[in-house]
Scaffold this active site. Structure first.
Site, PDB file in Angstrom:
ATOM      1  CE  LYS A 100      25.926 -13.757   1.012  1.00  0.00           C
ATOM      2  NZ  LYS A 100      25.407 -14.931   0.939  1.00  0.00           N
ATOM      3  CG  HIS A 109      29.943 -12.667   0.399  1.00  0.00           C
ATOM      4  ND1 HIS A 109      29.651 -11.975   1.577  1.00  0.00           N
ATOM      5  CD2 HIS A 109      30.051 -13.940   0.470  1.00  0.00           C
ATOM      6  CE1 HIS A 109      29.965 -12.610   2.407  1.00  0.00           C
ATOM      7  NE2 HIS A 109      30.165 -13.833   1.889  1.00  0.00           N
TER       8      HIS A 109
END
Length: 241
Positions: free
Chosen positions: A134, A130
């Site tokens: 995140k 990600h």
């Protein structure tokens, strides 16, 4: 069209959902931290919550007070949060999803089926990547795939998960489900579930190319949830799996 209220309207997901609903009769408005959730709930046929775990209790309370169904897409939830959801689901319809992509949820179904049909001699590893911002790891989606694989093997993820391997003695336990988390750049979400045996390997994966896929799935789930009786639902119900 049912009116959708957005909790966490200034977050990445909230803004994306609002953009897709922009100008639509189905957009009841949105709130962010410190704003009046109860008023939004009262003006909405269904709520979508992409805020923060710390806000969940208050959001559920507002939804219960106005008898408004709520779709929860907030990640990083713990056991206490799930207990709160279970309690609230006695009074209102709640759909909680770690990932609202229709493709991801179909893939979870395939992972469960594969794990059920292959023996524990097939090692399972889940790799996710990600964007750099995140905060939780493994991702909620990776955990969704892990739970699906564990369910296919008729066990629980808590009993077989292996996370954050490091050091000189990282021998794999038979039947374990391993996780690896990568962070960098602006990646919306890449996930790969690897089934590896002697001499062969199966790789099931999903690559998110736009945040809109999650927003579209959230809107579809919210519209499906509106008008449903009290209870706890999942994206698999939306897909009829």
């Amino acid at each position: 069209m049912k009116n959708i209220g957005i909790i966490g309207s200034e977050g990445r997901m909230g803004r994306t959902i609002a953009a897709l609903l922009d100008g639509s009769a189905g957009h009841a408005g949105g709130v962010d931290a410190g704003e009046d959730v109860a008023a939004l709930a009262g003006a909405s046929d269904v709520l979508v919550d992409f805020s923060a775990p710390g806000a969940l209790e208050a959001n559920l309370l507002a939804a219960r007070e106005t008898a408004t169904p709520i779709m929860i897409g907030t990640t990083g939830l713990g056991e206490r949060h799930h207990a709160l959801i279970d309690e609230a689901a006695q009074d209102i319809a709640i759909l909680q999803a770690a990932n609202t992509s229709l493709g991801v949820n179909l893939l979870a179904h395939l992972v469960r089926d594969a794990a059920a049909r292959l023996g524990t001699e097939w090692d399972i590893e889940i790799v996710e990547m990600h964007h750099r911002h995140k905060v939780d790891a493994p991702s909620g989606t990776a955990l969704l795939f892990g739970e699906a694989a564990a369910a296919g093997r008729e066990t629980t993820l808590g009993e077989v998960a292996e996370e954050g391997r490091a050091g000189l003695d990282c021998t794999r336990t038979e039947g374990a489900i391993g996780f690896a988390s990568l962070r960098g750049g602006s990646v919306a979400g890449d996930h790969q579930v690897v089934f590896a045996a002697e001499g062969e390997r199966i790789e099931l994966g999903h690559r998110a190319e736009s945040r809109e896929i999650f927003a579209r799935g959230a809107i579809r789930a919210a519209l499906w949830l509106a008008g449903k009786p009290a209870g706890r639902y999942a994206m698999a119900d939306v897909l009829g799996l």
